[in-house]
Design a protein around this motif. Sequence first.
Motif, mmCIF file in Angstrom:
data_model
loop_
_atom_site.group_PDB
_atom_site.id
_atom_site.type_symbol
_atom_site.label_atom_id
_atom_site.label_comp_id
_atom_site.label_asym_id
_atom_site.label_seq_id
_atom_site.Cartn_x
_atom_site.Cartn_y
_atom_site.Cartn_z
ATOM 1 N N UNK A 159 -11.404 -8.935 -15.233
ATOM 2 C CA UNK A 159 -11.193 -7.777 -14.376
ATOM 3 C C UNK A 159 -9.944 -7.983 -13.533
ATOM 4 N N UNK A 160 -9.350 -6.893 -13.093
ATOM 5 C CA UNK A 160 -8.203 -6.950 -12.203
ATOM 6 C C UNK A 160 -8.572 -7.734 -10.948
ATOM 7 N N UNK A 161 -7.710 -8.673 -10.555
ATOM 8 C CA UNK A 161 -8.014 -9.537 -9.409
ATOM 9 C C UNK A 161 -8.186 -8.731 -8.129
ATOM 10 N N UNK A 162 -7.354 -7.717 -7.919
ATOM 11 C CA UNK A 162 -7.513 -6.889 -6.724
ATOM 12 C C UNK A 162 -8.902 -6.263 -6.663
ATOM 13 N N UNK A 163 -9.380 -5.779 -7.806
ATOM 14 C CA UNK A 163 -10.692 -5.141 -7.861
ATOM 15 C C UNK A 163 -11.792 -6.142 -7.520
ATOM 16 N N UNK A 164 -11.668 -7.350 -8.062
ATOM 17 C CA UNK A 164 -12.676 -8.375 -7.772
ATOM 18 C C UNK A 164 -12.686 -8.689 -6.280
ATOM 19 N N UNK A 165 -11.510 -8.891 -5.714
ATOM 20 C CA UNK A 165 -11.433 -9.240 -4.295
ATOM 21 C C UNK A 165 -12.001 -8.131 -3.420
ATOM 22 N N UNK A 166 -11.687 -6.900 -3.740
ATOM 23 C CA UNK A 166 -12.212 -5.785 -2.950
ATOM 24 C C UNK A 166 -13.729 -5.721 -3.027
ATOM 25 N N UNK A 167 -14.297 -6.168 -4.157
ATOM 26 C CA UNK A 167 -15.743 -6.214 -4.282
ATOM 27 C C UNK A 167 -16.401 -7.193 -3.331
ATOM 28 N N UNK A 168 -15.621 -8.132 -2.849
ATOM 29 C CA UNK A 168 -16.119 -9.088 -1.855
ATOM 30 C C UNK A 168 -15.797 -8.652 -0.425
ATOM 31 N N UNK A 169 -15.291 -7.461 -0.274
ATOM 32 C CA UNK A 169 -14.984 -6.966 1.059
ATOM 33 C C UNK A 169 -13.596 -7.307 1.546
ATOM 34 N N UNK A 170 -12.741 -7.856 0.660
ATOM 35 C CA UNK A 170 -11.367 -8.169 1.045
ATOM 36 C C UNK A 170 -10.610 -6.856 1.264
ATOM 37 N N UNK A 171 -9.955 -6.769 2.399
ATOM 38 C CA UNK A 171 -9.211 -5.553 2.734
ATOM 39 C C UNK A 171 -7.718 -5.801 2.900
ATOM 40 N N UNK A 172 -7.280 -7.068 2.899
ATOM 41 C CA UNK A 172 -5.889 -7.377 3.193
ATOM 42 C C UNK A 172 -5.415 -8.572 2.378
ATOM 43 N N UNK A 173 -4.121 -8.572 2.059
ATOM 44 C CA UNK A 173 -3.491 -9.648 1.309
ATOM 45 C C UNK A 173 -2.341 -10.210 2.122
ATOM 46 N N UNK A 174 -2.273 -11.537 2.182
ATOM 47 C CA UNK A 174 -1.163 -12.236 2.827
ATOM 48 C C UNK A 174 -0.194 -12.719 1.754
ATOM 49 N N UNK A 175 1.093 -12.481 1.973
ATOM 50 C CA UNK A 175 2.126 -12.871 1.016
ATOM 51 C C UNK A 175 3.193 -13.687 1.737
ATOM 52 N N UNK A 176 3.448 -14.897 1.274
ATOM 53 C CA UNK A 176 4.527 -15.703 1.838
ATOM 54 C C UNK A 176 5.848 -15.323 1.160
ATOM 55 N N UNK A 177 6.931 -15.591 1.847
ATOM 56 C CA UNK A 177 8.235 -15.332 1.257
ATOM 57 C C UNK A 177 9.233 -16.387 1.682
ATOM 58 N N UNK A 178 10.121 -16.763 0.729
ATOM 59 C CA UNK A 178 11.140 -17.792 0.943
ATOM 60 C C UNK A 178 12.525 -17.193 0.775
#
Length: 349
Positions: free
Chosen positions: A72-91
């Motif tokens: 399954x799409x990773x975003x969909x799986x994470x949202x199923x666990x109640x994840x509402x936000x993503x942190x992204x690092x940048x260099x």
Amino acid sequence: MTDNETGAPGGVRRRTVLLGAAAGAGALALGTSAVRAPQAEAASFVKGADISWMPQMEARGYYWNNRSGQRQDLFTILKGYGITAISLRTWVNPSSHPANGHCSMAETVQMARRCVDAGLQVLIGFHFGDTWNSVGVQNPPAAWAGMSYNQMLTAMRTYVTNSMNQLRSAGVTPDWVKIGNETNSGICKPTGSISRPAQMTGLLNAAYDSAKQVFPGTPVLIHLAQPQKFDSIQNFFNAYRGNGGKWDITGLSSYAQGGNVSPVLNNMRTIQTSYGKPVMQVEYGGPVGKPTQVRDSLRAFITGIKGFGGLGTFFWEPEGYPSFNYYNSSAWDEGSKRPTAAMDGFLNV
């Protein structure tokens, strides 16, 4: 409990959670300012994850199953666990190494757009380096290393402003911007070392002002590691606040487990009340081989941070597989490709 940053074979970054005794509690000898009420924060508590490795993993054929074993799409799986936000690092100018490189601003903008399209909030985290910076390492980008302080100020303003404009051009308004990663000892050392507090503050304020110029409504975080170590936190804020440092949220890393969670939570509460800025736990994780321990500790963090009016908790790279990056604190089983019980820590809290 101590969070160690160690170099794995090939320079790959690992986080090893050492379950030692937590540092003793104590009060910070600073004035207390008002923070938002716990009941107000609980309604909007952020459950998040840093999944900056996702594009590089996808490009190498990695994928994820849901808890039922279906791909399954990773975003969909994470949202199923109640994840509402993503942190992204940048260099700034990263290499093409799959685990220690990528995450250029152009790539980060693409990933941020994917997150927004998936209905997720986005935290953009600047390391102000070409690869990992952390509590023990704060190296400037190679292109900045020979600069004077004033030249570096200009580079900082230009870099952050350009980065924010790239996000705006892609239709992304970041929900948070994090200026620096675990900056207990400063940034872009030696120029921005904590031993040169006015310069450290000047560089961070330049980043703060540049982010606000493009996105005035986006909160900006200062990010410190090891809240169990009061001296380190206090030393930073004595220098930063004492020189006019600006920030809206105090971001903290803690990978504490079991009995070490409670004293760390006490310290987080004290940091929040002492400095008058709401706390957000921007990094959490634990041994992939101890998923129920990691689950229970995650629940304890979420419950505790909610209880004193903190803003949220982010799991650091839960989707990571050891064969990709040697990372041993994820929340996915590589054999079955399923999330471990650790992810259940986000549910029903």
